[in-house]
Scaffold this motif. Sequence first.
Motif, PDB file in Angstrom:
ATOM      1  N   MET A 212       0.854  -1.181   0.000  1.00 39.67           N
ATOM      2  CA  MET A 212       0.000   0.000   0.000  1.00 39.67           C
ATOM      3  C   MET A 212       0.890   1.231   0.000  1.00 39.67           C
ATOM      4  SD  MET A 212      -3.319   0.853   2.377  1.00 39.67           S
ATOM      5  CE  MET A 212      -4.104  -0.627   1.717  1.00 39.67           C
ATOM      6  N   VAL A 213       0.548   2.214  -0.831  1.00 40.70           N
ATOM      7  CA  VAL A 213       1.342   3.437  -0.949  1.00 40.70           C
ATOM      8  C   VAL A 213       0.399   4.635  -0.930  1.00 40.70           C
ATOM      9  CG1 VAL A 213       2.913   4.787  -2.395  1.00 40.70           C
ATOM     10  CG2 VAL A 213       3.187   2.296  -2.239  1.00 40.70           C
ATOM     11  N   THR A 214       0.733   5.626  -0.114  1.00 37.73           N
ATOM     12  CA  THR A 214      -0.117   6.799   0.061  1.00 37.73           C
ATOM     13  C   THR A 214       0.164   7.867  -0.987  1.00 37.73           C
ATOM     14  OG1 THR A 214      -0.230   6.402   2.445  1.00 37.73           O
ATOM     15  CG2 THR A 214      -0.755   8.627   1.685  1.00 37.73           C
ATOM     16  N   ILE A 215      -0.926   8.475  -1.480  1.00 37.67           N
ATOM     17  CA  ILE A 215      -0.870   9.668  -2.318  1.00 37.67           C
ATOM     18  C   ILE A 215      -1.657  10.758  -1.602  1.00 37.67           C
ATOM     19  CG2 ILE A 215      -1.440  10.717  -4.541  1.00 37.67           C
ATOM     20  CD1 ILE A 215      -1.553   7.906  -5.736  1.00 37.67           C
ATOM     21  N   TYR A 216      -1.034  11.893  -1.329  1.00 37.84           N
ATOM     22  CA  TYR A 216      -1.758  13.021  -0.748  1.00 37.84           C
ATOM     23  C   TYR A 216      -2.263  13.913  -1.883  1.00 37.84           C
ATOM     24  CZ  TYR A 216       0.117  11.611   3.743  1.00 37.84           C
ATOM     25  OH  TYR A 216       0.414  10.893   4.873  1.00 37.84           O
ATOM     26  N   ALA A 217      -3.565  14.232  -1.868  1.00 37.37           N
ATOM     27  CA  ALA A 217      -4.173  15.019  -2.946  1.00 37.37           C
ATOM     28  C   ALA A 217      -5.277  15.896  -2.387  1.00 37.37           C
ATOM     29  CB  ALA A 217      -4.748  14.097  -4.026  1.00 37.37           C
ATOM     30  N   ALA A 218      -5.440  17.088  -2.964  1.00 34.76           N
ATOM     31  CA  ALA A 218      -6.561  17.962  -2.618  1.00 34.76           C
ATOM     32  C   ALA A 218      -7.819  17.483  -3.333  1.00 34.76           C
ATOM     33  CB  ALA A 218      -6.259  19.401  -3.013  1.00 34.76           C
ATOM     34  N   VAL A 219      -8.959  17.728  -2.728  1.00 35.12           N
ATOM     35  CA  VAL A 219     -10.228  17.358  -3.353  1.00 35.12           C
ATOM     36  C   VAL A 219     -10.381  18.047  -4.709  1.00 35.12           C
ATOM     37  CG1 VAL A 219     -12.737  17.657  -3.148  1.00 35.12           C
ATOM     38  CG2 VAL A 219     -11.433  16.737  -1.235  1.00 35.12           C
ATOM     39  N   SER A 220      -9.803  19.220  -4.872  1.00 33.86           N
ATOM     40  CA  SER A 220      -9.895  19.943  -6.141  1.00 33.86           C
ATOM     41  C   SER A 220      -8.978  19.393  -7.223  1.00 33.86           C
ATOM     42  CB  SER A 220      -9.576  21.426  -5.921  1.00 33.86           C
ATOM     43  OG  SER A 220      -8.302  21.576  -5.322  1.00 33.86           O
ATOM     44  N   ASP A 221      -8.070  18.475  -6.873  1.00 38.12           N
ATOM     45  CA  ASP A 221      -7.184  17.869  -7.865  1.00 38.12           C
ATOM     46  C   ASP A 221      -7.940  16.890  -8.763  1.00 38.12           C
ATOM     47  OD1 ASP A 221      -5.046  19.196  -6.771  1.00 38.12           O
ATOM     48  OD2 ASP A 221      -4.197  17.451  -5.757  1.00 38.12           O
ATOM     49  N   HIS A 222      -7.433  16.709  -9.971  1.00 39.77           N
ATOM     50  CA  HIS A 222      -7.903  15.614 -10.814  1.00 39.77           C
ATOM     51  C   HIS A 222      -7.237  14.315 -10.360  1.00 39.77           C
ATOM     52  CE1 HIS A 222     -10.101  18.184 -13.483  1.00 39.77           C
ATOM     53  NE2 HIS A 222      -9.027  18.885 -13.805  1.00 39.77           N
ATOM     54  N   PHE A 223      -7.895  13.202 -10.632  1.00 37.87           N
ATOM     55  CA  PHE A 223      -7.369  11.901 -10.254  1.00 37.87           C
ATOM     56  C   PHE A 223      -6.085  11.594 -11.013  1.00 37.87           C
ATOM     57  CE2 PHE A 223      -7.566   7.160 -11.019  1.00 37.87           C
ATOM     58  CZ  PHE A 223      -7.065   6.827  -9.768  1.00 37.87           C
ATOM     59  N   ASP A 224      -5.060  11.273 -10.271  1.00 41.01           N
ATOM     60  CA  ASP A 224      -3.766  10.946 -10.868  1.00 41.01           C
ATOM     61  C   ASP A 224      -3.757   9.473 -11.280  1.00 41.01           C
ATOM     62  OD1 ASP A 224      -1.137  10.679 -11.634  1.00 41.01           O
ATOM     63  OD2 ASP A 224      -0.297  10.970  -9.616  1.00 41.01           O
ATOM     64  N   SER A 225      -4.372   9.179 -12.419  1.00 41.78           N
ATOM     65  CA  SER A 225      -4.479   7.786 -12.853  1.00 41.78           C
ATOM     66  C   SER A 225      -3.111   7.202 -13.187  1.00 41.78           C
ATOM     67  CB  SER A 225      -5.408   7.679 -14.071  1.00 41.78           C
ATOM     68  OG  SER A 225      -4.940   8.478 -15.133  1.00 41.78           O
ATOM     69  N   ARG A 226      -2.220   8.030 -13.690  1.00 38.49           N
ATOM     70  CA  ARG A 226      -0.879   7.527 -14.022  1.00 38.49           C
ATOM     71  C   ARG A 226      -0.128   7.109 -12.762  1.00 38.49           C
ATOM     72  NH1 ARG A 226       2.548  11.294 -17.875  1.00 38.49           N
ATOM     73  NH2 ARG A 226       0.770  10.703 -19.186  1.00 38.49           N
ATOM     74  N   GLY A 227      -0.192   7.942 -11.738  1.00 40.10           N
ATOM     75  CA  GLY A 227       0.485   7.598 -10.496  1.00 40.10           C
ATOM     76  C   GLY A 227      -0.118   6.386  -9.820  1.00 40.10           C
TER      77      GLY A 227
END
Length: 334
Positions: A92-107
């Motif tokens: 499991m690996v964490t990604i921190y993102a704002a709700v206003s961000d688009h989904f980082d499908s590549r990451g």
Amino acid sequence: MSPLIRTRPRIVLSALLAVLLPAGTTACTAEQSSAPRAPRTQISVGTPFTPYDIRPLLKPRKKYIGVAIDGVSRSIAPVAAFNRGIGKKVNMVTIYAAVSDHFDSRGARRIWRAGAIPLIMWEPFSPSLATIARGAIDDHLRQFATAVRALNIPVAISFGHEMNGFWYPWGTRKNSPADFVRAWRHIHRIFSETGTTNVIWVWNPNVINPVPRVALRPYYPGDSYVDWIGLIGYYTLTGAHTFTTLFGPTMRQVRRFSDKPFIITETASQPGPRRVRDVADLLKGVASSRDVIGFIWFNYRKRADWRLPARSPELLTFRRYVAADIFGFDPTRS
């Protein structure tokens, strides 16, 4: 992470077609109140689609080992280096993102190909919980959910972590428990409307130790909206320093209203003379707790250096304990 411990509509044809169109991954800033439309790639409407079945991952026989680590948004290399250090692959690996961000499908795809589930710590810096619940960013939320569905791998999402604390804009100083629950249920409904069933929903309070007067139950959306109970708690020089005293009070309070599995989504030990013992205590606690399905080590330098240094006694202790068969499995084969 708490500064206290960081010494740191119905479905119509247009909506149905939108489900088949993956969104792009361009990120917006965390302070935007709404997100622009991401570019979309046309795919054949007749393409067969079988939703990913996340159920085998919800209560695994072995434990998750996770990491939150700097640089993962750009490359999987930091995760690979961490794996070498602990002698086992994290899953499991964490990604921190704002709700206003688009989904980082590549990451997210990069993490999955490395044998781990991406956990998105989805942070509502802007807009507010009440604004989200009113539907002001529904177009963006549908787009995000559609992109998650199109990727069709397991994605864990923790919305508004540490909502029971006062240190984030979505916390107790500016919001009521009802604000949080309405926003959570609204987001969950949009994901359901778009047919996005590959999400593991993680409700994620801070441990109650620094905020003992804030009851957790009013913040709980309900078992039908949640898959895992996340816990955030750190071993510090001046705070609770055993698994039982750090996590036990929160777990007991949660068990009064939910029996969902626990996963520790952020933890680490503050550098100091007790660190080796803290690491051993954490891993023994996770291994021996049937209700706890895993943990994520916060391997960042944020006000304190929570990272595990190479060849350090604490890293060697970590490596020795996670070598146990109970820790680690390949979720891509589950």
